[in-house]
Structures are given as structure tokens and as C-alpha cells.
Design a protein around this motif. Structure first.
Motif, PDB file in Angstrom:
ATOM      1  N   ARG A 118      86.790  76.753  -6.559  1.00 55.76           N
ATOM      2  CA  ARG A 118      87.795  77.473  -7.167  1.00 55.76           C
ATOM      3  C   ARG A 118      88.963  77.343  -6.567  1.00 55.76           C
ATOM      4  O   ARG A 118      90.065  77.515  -7.283  1.00 55.76           O
ATOM      5  N   ALA A 120      90.208  74.453  -5.520  1.00 52.27           N
ATOM      6  CA  ALA A 120      90.510  72.980  -5.998  1.00 52.27           C
ATOM      7  C   ALA A 120      91.654  73.191  -7.070  1.00 52.27           C
ATOM      8  O   ALA A 120      91.834  74.022  -7.664  1.00 52.27           O
ATOM      9  N   LYS A 121      92.348  72.130  -7.098  1.00 57.19           N
ATOM     10  CA  LYS A 121      93.464  72.154  -8.068  1.00 57.19           C
ATOM     11  C   LYS A 121      92.973  72.306  -9.579  1.00 57.19           C
ATOM     12  O   LYS A 121      92.012  71.942 -10.008  1.00 57.19           O
ATOM     13  N   ARG A 122      94.121  72.774 -10.308  1.00 58.54           N
ATOM     14  CA  ARG A 122      93.715  73.058 -11.685  1.00 58.54           C
ATOM     15  C   ARG A 122      94.826  72.127 -12.593  1.00 58.54           C
ATOM     16  O   ARG A 122      95.921  72.051 -12.231  1.00 58.54           O
ATOM     17  N   ILE A 123      94.301  71.594 -13.583  1.00 59.07           N
ATOM     18  CA  ILE A 123      95.162  70.710 -14.388  1.00 59.07           C
ATOM     19  C   ILE A 123      95.048  70.935 -15.683  1.00 59.07           C
ATOM     20  O   ILE A 123      94.007  71.706 -16.196  1.00 59.07           O
ATOM     21  N   ASN A 146      93.694  75.333 -18.906  1.00 57.68           N
ATOM     22  CA  ASN A 146      93.829  74.576 -17.626  1.00 57.68           C
ATOM     23  C   ASN A 146      92.071  74.465 -17.553  1.00 57.68           C
ATOM     24  O   ASN A 146      91.296  75.028 -17.753  1.00 57.68           O
ATOM     25  N   SER A 148      89.367  73.111 -13.665  1.00 61.17           N
ATOM     26  CA  SER A 148      89.263  72.489 -12.443  1.00 61.17           C
ATOM     27  C   SER A 148      88.017  71.871 -12.506  1.00 61.17           C
ATOM     28  O   SER A 148      87.322  71.723 -13.373  1.00 61.17           O
ATOM     29  N   ARG A 149      87.502  71.501 -11.122  1.00 60.04           N
ATOM     30  CA  ARG A 149      86.226  70.908 -11.081  1.00 60.04           C
ATOM     31  C   ARG A 149      85.101  71.902 -11.385  1.00 60.04           C
ATOM     32  O   ARG A 149      84.010  71.398 -11.989  1.00 60.04           O
ATOM     33  N   SER A 150      85.308  73.274 -11.387  1.00 67.92           N
ATOM     34  CA  SER A 150      84.114  74.126 -11.437  1.00 67.92           C
ATOM     35  C   SER A 150      84.393  74.983 -12.701  1.00 67.92           C
ATOM     36  O   SER A 150      83.376  75.687 -13.057  1.00 67.92           O
ATOM     37  N   GLN A 188      82.634  79.187 -15.884  1.00 63.97           N
ATOM     38  CA  GLN A 188      82.255  78.362 -14.902  1.00 63.97           C
ATOM     39  C   GLN A 188      81.157  77.334 -15.266  1.00 63.97           C
ATOM     40  O   GLN A 188      80.183  77.865 -15.712  1.00 63.97           O
ATOM     41  N   PHE A 198      87.431  63.427 -11.860  1.00 62.78           N
ATOM     42  CA  PHE A 198      88.123  64.537 -12.036  1.00 62.78           C
ATOM     43  C   PHE A 198      89.837  64.151 -11.976  1.00 62.78           C
ATOM     44  O   PHE A 198      90.080  63.959 -11.023  1.00 62.78           O
TER      45      PHE A 198
END
Length: 204
Positions: A118, A120-123, A146, A148-150, A188, A198
């Protein structure tokens, strides 16, 4: 669940560990011995105590048997009430204590990994259009706000949002709804994206 759990004196024990995010809380059911059964979920837990969120009329000293998904049967005594539930002091038989403790530790480790993801960066991806499916009949067209990885935040043009906890498919990835947004929902992913896969070109 069987009600054949004798009354017992629960020794004073440690309080449950720090609160977990809604997406990591464990669902289950609890039953007042000699009384009613009701849904619940664990907000925090140790092998000695568990804090349950539940809409149930319980009183300190009552014997409650709780079944938590992924953990198992947890008998205990209501230690105190909280605003939205109660703390249950556990009396796990020694024959099961090691196994239950291992399951709790496994869940705590998984929650820690999820918390790291959580963070980790959001893009905002280049490809934002996505379909959210609840089963095979309900298909909603959405726009990724947006990602993120999760997980992801998705805008949806509907007031009939899947409930929190619902299993959905976002594009080709399976996910769980963890909260509602003003204009959509947050999910999630069941399997996070690998770090090397990612970036802004990611597709779900």
C-alpha cells in the motif's frame, strides 16, 4: 457451531495488537453460548485476546464461541465492550494453541506485506478505461483514477456499487472491494503486480 463449550474463568491476558485496515480484517461468526449467533470480523488479535466488530448485545463475562475464517474456532469470555463490538479474552485449549498461533502469525505477516504494498507509489496509467464485473451478469464501465501494484481507485457511473468485501474482476484481474469512493470504489488485487511489470503502460 456447537454450543457445548463449558463456562470457564478466563485469565487476564494481553490486549489485541494494532488495528488492521478493513481489507485485512478476518470475517467470521460468533455465538453467545446458550444464545444467538451473529456475523463478526476481527479488527485485531493475539493468541490471548481478539477484538471483534459485531452488532450484538453481549455483556462482560459472557462466554462466546467465535469462528474466524483462516483461523478457526476461538472460545472465550467477553472482557469489555467497545463502541462497535467487544474484546474477547481467549481460552484456546493447549492442544490447539500452537496451530492457532501459527495461523495468526501467518495472517499478520500477510497484512505486513500488504501494508508495504500500500505504501508503494500510485500512478495514473495511460490505459484508464476498465470493466468491473460482479459475477458474469453485472458489468460496469469504469475509469481508473489511480493504480498501485496492490490495488486501484476506479470511477464508476452508477449508484449501485458492489458492497465492500465483494469479489470482482477488474479487467483481467481478480480483486476485492475495500471501500466506496464518492464517485466509485477502491479495490485490492488478489495478486499484486510484479515490480518489473508495473509502470504507466500497465493494463489490468
Amino acid at each position: 457451531m456447537s454450543a457445548a463449550i463449558p463456562a470457564f474463568e478466563a485469565p487476564p491476558q494481553a490486549e489485541p495488537r494494532q488495528d488492521a485496515p478493513p481489507s485485512e480484517r478476518i470475517t467470521g461468526r460468533a455465538m453467545i453460548v446458550g444464545g444467538s449467533e451473529f456475523p463478526c470480523f476481527a479488527r485485531s488479535m493475539t493468541p490471548d485476546a481478539v477484538e471483534l466488530i459485531a452488532e450484538a448485545a453481549v455483556e462482560p463475562g459472557q462466554v462466546v464461541v467465535c469462528y474466524l475464517d483462516e483461523i478457526g474456532i476461538l472460545p472465550g469470555t467477553v472482557a469489555r465492550l467497545v463502541a462497535d463490538g467487544f474484546v474477547l479474552t481467549l481460552a484456546i485449549p493447549e492442544s490447539r494453541r500452537t496451530r492457532v498461533t501459527a495461523r495468526m502469525e501467518w495472517h499478520a505477516d500477510r497484512a505486513t506485506r500488504a501494508a508495504e504494498l500500500r505504501g508503494a507509489k500510485r500512478i495514473v496509467p495511460l490505459h484508464r478505461g476498465v470493466q468491473v464485473r460482479l459475477g458474469e451478469q453485472l458489468v460496469m464501465n469504469g475509469l481508473i483514477l489511480n493504480i498501485s501494484r496492490s490495488g486501484a481507485a476506479i470511477a464508476l457511473k452508477t449508484a449501485a456499487l458492489p458492497f465492500v468485501g465483494a469479489k470482482v474482476r477488474v479487467g483481467s484481474r481478480y480483486a476485492t472491494v475495500v471501500r466506496h469512493l464518492e464517485n466509485g470504489l477502491a479495490v485490492q488485487f488478489s495478486v499484486p503486480f510484479a515490480a518489473e511489470d508495473f509502470d504507466e503502460t500497465v493494463r489490468v
